[in-house]
Each structure stands twice: as C-alpha cells, then as structure tokens.
Design an enzyme around this catalytic site. Structure first.
Site, PDB file in Angstrom:
ATOM      1  N   CYS B  85       0.816  -1.222   0.000  1.00  0.00           N
ATOM      2  CA  CYS B  85       0.000   0.000   0.000  1.00  0.00           C
ATOM      3  C   CYS B  85       0.844   1.264   0.000  1.00  0.00           C
ATOM      4  O   CYS B  85       0.316   2.366  -0.150  1.00  0.00           O
ATOM      5  CB  CYS B  85      -0.946  -0.025   1.193  1.00  0.00           C
ATOM      6  SG  CYS B  85      -1.927  -1.541   1.263  1.00  0.00           S
ATOM      7  N   HIS B 334      -9.036   3.745  -1.598  1.00  0.00           N
ATOM      8  CA  HIS B 334      -7.679   3.217  -1.458  1.00  0.00           C
ATOM      9  C   HIS B 334      -7.316   2.344  -2.657  1.00  0.00           C
ATOM     10  O   HIS B 334      -7.222   1.125  -2.544  1.00  0.00           O
ATOM     11  CB  HIS B 334      -7.602   2.435  -0.145  1.00  0.00           C
ATOM     12  CG  HIS B 334      -6.243   1.902   0.193  1.00  0.00           C
ATOM     13  ND1 HIS B 334      -5.064   2.441  -0.300  1.00  0.00           N
ATOM     14  CD2 HIS B 334      -5.861   0.871   1.005  1.00  0.00           C
ATOM     15  CE1 HIS B 334      -4.037   1.752   0.184  1.00  0.00           C
ATOM     16  NE2 HIS B 334      -4.499   0.804   0.966  1.00  0.00           N
TER      17      HIS B 334
END
Lengths: 135, 387
Positions: B85, B334
């Site tokens: 991420c 996200h």
C-alpha cells in the site's frame, strides 16, 4: 479443514514441522546472545549468526491479542479466532485459538493457553486452546 | 543536493471504473500532471510507477513501460516500484531522488490500481501478498484482522472505546462528501457505525476503507524548469522511506509501527520543522484505528491520546491538528498503488489554497503512506514557497 492453507515446508523449516508432527513446538535460540526467535530460520535475526540451537518450547503461553474473524477465509468457517500468543519463552506467534467459543466473553487478554495441533493433510499446524481444557 | 519542486499534479476520481482499463487510468492521471507542470515531455528523464495488484487482478505487468510509451516520453527508464500500500509514496520518493541527485531535470511519479472488478476473495488473496505468508498465511488472518489485533491491545490499555474510534469514521466520511474525487461520503452517527456488520471483531464495516480503482500522478522538477507551471510550484521539504517488521507478531508493540515513527522523525528533521508547524496531514487510514495509531506514531498527537483527540474534534479540518481533510482512505478510497500519490495530490491542493475542504492558511503538509503490516513506509513534507 482440508481447504485451509497448508504451510509450505522448506529445507530450513523441515525440523519445525517434523517436531510439530511429534507434538512438539520447536523454537530456536542464538548461542551467542541467548535470544529466542520465531518463526524458524537457520540464523539468528539479531546477530546473523548461524551458531544456533533448537529446543522444545513449554507449549504454554498467554493471549496477547485476538480478533473474531467474521469474513470467510479459505477453509475457515466464520466466526473463527485469529490470535497473537505470547509464548512463555518470550516470543509472539500468530495462530488460532480453538476449543473456546468465538466470543469476547470467553476470551480474556492474558488468559493462559496451551499448545494443541490441527492436522492439515499430513502437516500438524500448532494452535492454542485455553489451558487446562480437556478438548 | 538540488532542490526539487512539485510542478504539476493529476488524478482520476477514486472509486469504481468498471469501463476503464488500468492503463487508461494511469495515462489520464499522467497526462493531466504533465500538462499542468508546463514541462516539455522531452525533459522528463524518468518515470516511477507504484502498483501492487495489477499482476493477479488485471493480468498486466510492465505498466511503467506502457505508461511511458503512451505518454510519449521516449526511451527513458520506466520503473515499477512495489511496497504494497506504500507503492505510490515510494514512487514519489524515487522521482524526487532522481531530480535532487541530478540524474534528470524532471521526473514523473504515477500510481495506479484497478481492483473493484475482482471478487472479494481475489482481492483479499491479492492484498494478503503484503504479509509474510510463511508465518502469517496459514492462520486465516486478513488486513482487517491485523488492525483488529492492534485495536484490541489499544482498547485493553483503556485508550479507546467503540465511540471514540467512530469519531474518525464520522470525520472522514463527512469529509468525503466534500471531495469531488472521493469514492464515498456519508453523514454517519455513532449508532449506525456501532450497528454495522463485524468484519474482524473489533473491526466493523464502517471501520474499513473501500476497494477502489484510480490513478494519481505528480511531476517533480527543478524550480527553473517549473517556471511554466500552471500553478505555483510547491517545495518538497522532505521525503523519507523506511521499513519495519513484515510479520504481525514481529512488532514489539502492536500499537506502534517503527517504520512510521522513524519516517516521521527523519522527515521533520530533514524539513527542519516541528509537528506544530504542520498545517495538516494526509495519513494512511486504511482502517479507522489506523488513523489513531498513525497519528500517535507520527507525533501529531501525544501517545495514547489519538482516539481522544479525534473524539474532541481536534483532528477535523477546522481543528488544531487537521488530519485527512480529503476524507482519507476511509472515504476518498484506497486504490492501493495510487494512494500515496493521491495524498501528495490532496496536500498540493491544500497548499494552493483551493481545496474543497480547505484547511485555512495551510503552509506545510505531511503525507504518510504505509504498506503491509508496517513493512514499508514513506513520509513526505511539502511547503508553500513563501512559507
């Protein structure tokens, strides 16, 4: 049960899984510093030394933290408990708690736990259950 | 080293882009950033692309090369970087390093992800590649579980109850309503959040960021080459990358990630600033509890008081320590590899003073991008040139 992820065994972790099949949780210790470490590997993560020894853990630990997983995972029927257990030897281990309802009322942080094993194919996977539980 | 500035930014909306290819999302964001920068394409000397799941979920790799080719950048080095991420933040840092070191006069950092078309099981399996699967895979753990384990410890220390953590959800979902690029926004109350489905108890549905598609891009260059930029260039005061334990049980304290602590202190030192100088932070709130823990690790909030500060409204856009005025990952979305560059995009607009959820008088902004179980982290600090 059989759909659960079966750990891949490599030459450097063969001893660990051989021990598990015999009902033992094997840890490693650096002979230079005495540091106990997990997961298994052929060198001490603290010193890089390969002068290490294998020893059998007591199989006792305490509940460090846990979640009650409500989402499916391969082979797992929710709800199931994923936990971090602090072993008596001072290292933490990610595992499952079995032999106990998946309910916060039955899971108290720091409660004593003991080792048990779940068979996945011919691999014995270490897990934990409440200490003194006959199951 | 030379000074580096942000000359242009571009981004797609974050959300579901069912009818778009992953390539076209990246190219859209890249084109917009290049046009805004005013930098001739022939001056772009390097491209860094952050992405995590295009292999398993889209059957596509070499996205860096595809993007460089379609953007008409010529035979420059085009490199994919990966840190789960944190991939986007790492791409940004590499572009900055290339310009600062004089390897090229301008570089473009892109981040892209396309995940919303895939099944929940496929997305979970792809994201679980961010764990050390030798030790953590066989337990059935997922990333909501990781943050649930941390929350359980934090709550046991008496630092947060359900409603304290919900304050973060309410703040960020409300901010999402104001952000035109956000995947979602909502006007939520404590009862609705507390009644939502459990994912990995104590984590409930509203504690989780959505699964997203999207792309963001930033052109980094020297002050000289940025003179034709559409908007005033912003100073890059610091950009730091760190790493930490890849395994959940490998953290000495599961309520604190050393990668974030180290990145924040190094970035503040590099920028010559203290946390009180920061006007806002865009930090990695993949889960509600993550915003609380990260705010403490970054030093924005005293240790143990993250939940209390959120509940008191101090981290709102009008508070004394604004956090995630974009809506954060919880509301803006996200798209994993794009997130770090989306944060730079949001911080840039804040420092230009034109954000739809503007922090008044914003001068310095911090961004924080975190990968895996704390295995990779970047922190960057941007500033207005007149600050």
């Amino acid at each position: 049960m059989s759909d659960r992820q079966v750990p891949t065994i490599y030459p450097e972790t063969q001893f660990y899984w051989d021990g598990a099949k015999e009902g033992k949780l094997l840890l490693q210790r650096c002979k230079k510093t005495g540091e106990v470490y997990y997961p298994p590997r052929p060198f001490c993560p603290g010193t890089g030394s390969r002068d290490i020894e294998i020893f059998e853990a007591s199989g006792k630990g305490r509940l460090y933290s846990y979640v009650i997983n409500q989402m499916p995972a391969p082979g797992y029927e929710p709800p199931f408990v994923v936990a971090v257990v602090m072993l008596e030897e001072g290292v933490k281990m990610l595992t499952n708690i079995v032999g106990c309802p998946p309910d916060p009322a039955a899971l108290e942080l720091d409660m004593p736990l003991e080792l048990t094993f779940e068979m996945r194919g011919d691999v014995a996977v270490p897990q934990f259950k409440p200490a003194g539980d006959a199951t | 080293m030379r000074k580096a500035v942000i000359a242009g930014i571009g981004s797609t909306a974050f959300g579901r882009h069912q009818d778009r290819s992953i390539q076209s999302l990246a190219i859209d964001a890249g084109c917009a950033a290049l046009v805004e920068s005013g930098v001739e394409r022939s001056r772009i000397g390097a491209l860094y692309l952050g992405n995590f799941t295009a292999g398993p979920l889209c059957g596509q790799e070499v996205l860096a090369g595809i993007t460089a080719d379609e953007l008409g950048l010529g035979p420059i080095p085009a490199t994919k970087v990966e840190g789960a991420c944190a991939s986007g933040g790492i791409a940004f840092r590499h572009a900055v390093m290339a310009v600062r070191a004089g390897l090229c006069d301008a570089a473009i950092a892109l981040g892209v992800e396309k995940m919303a078309h895939a099944s929940g099981a496929d997305v979970t399996a792809a994201l679980n590649c961010a764990m050390d699967n030798r030790s953590d895979g066989p337990s059935g753990l997922t990333f909501p579980g990781f943050y649930g384990l941390a929350w359980r410890k934090y709550a046991a220390a008496g630092r947060a109850n359900r409603d304290d953590v919900s304050a973060v959800v309410i703040k960020n979902k409300a901010a999402g309503l104001k952000n035109p690029l956000a995947q979602m926004g909502a006007d939520l109350d404590l009862e609705t959040i507390a009644a939502s489905a459990y994912i990995a108890d104590p984590i409930q549905l509203y504690d989780c960021c959505p699964v997203s598609d999207g792309a963001s891009a930033v052109v980094v260059t020297t002050p000289e080459l940025a003179r034709d930029a559409v908007a005033e260039p912003l100073d890059i005061l610091a950009t730091v990358q760190t790493s930490g334990a890849p395994r959940i049980a490998g953290h000495a304290d599961m309520c604190s990630l050393v990668a974030t602590v180290a990145a924040s202190s190094q970035a503040l030192e590099e920028a010559g600033l203290g946390v009180d100088d920061l006007s806002l932070a865009e930090l990695h709130d993949c889960f509600s509890i993550a915003e609380i823990l990260n705010s403490e690790d970054l030093g924005l909030v005293p240790r143990g008081e993250g939940a209390a500060w959120a509940a008191e409204g101090r981290t709102g856009s009008g508070g004394d320590r604004p956090i995630n005025p974009s809506g954060g990952l919880l509301a803006k979305g996200h798209p994993v590899g794009a997130t770090g560059l989306g944060q730079i995009y949001e911080a840039t607009i804040q420092l230009r003073g034109t954000h739809s959820n503007q922090v008044r008088g914003a001068r310095f902004a911090l961004t924080h991008n975190l990968g895996g179980a704390g295995v990779a982290c970047t922190v960057s600090i941007l500033g207005r040139p007149d600050a």
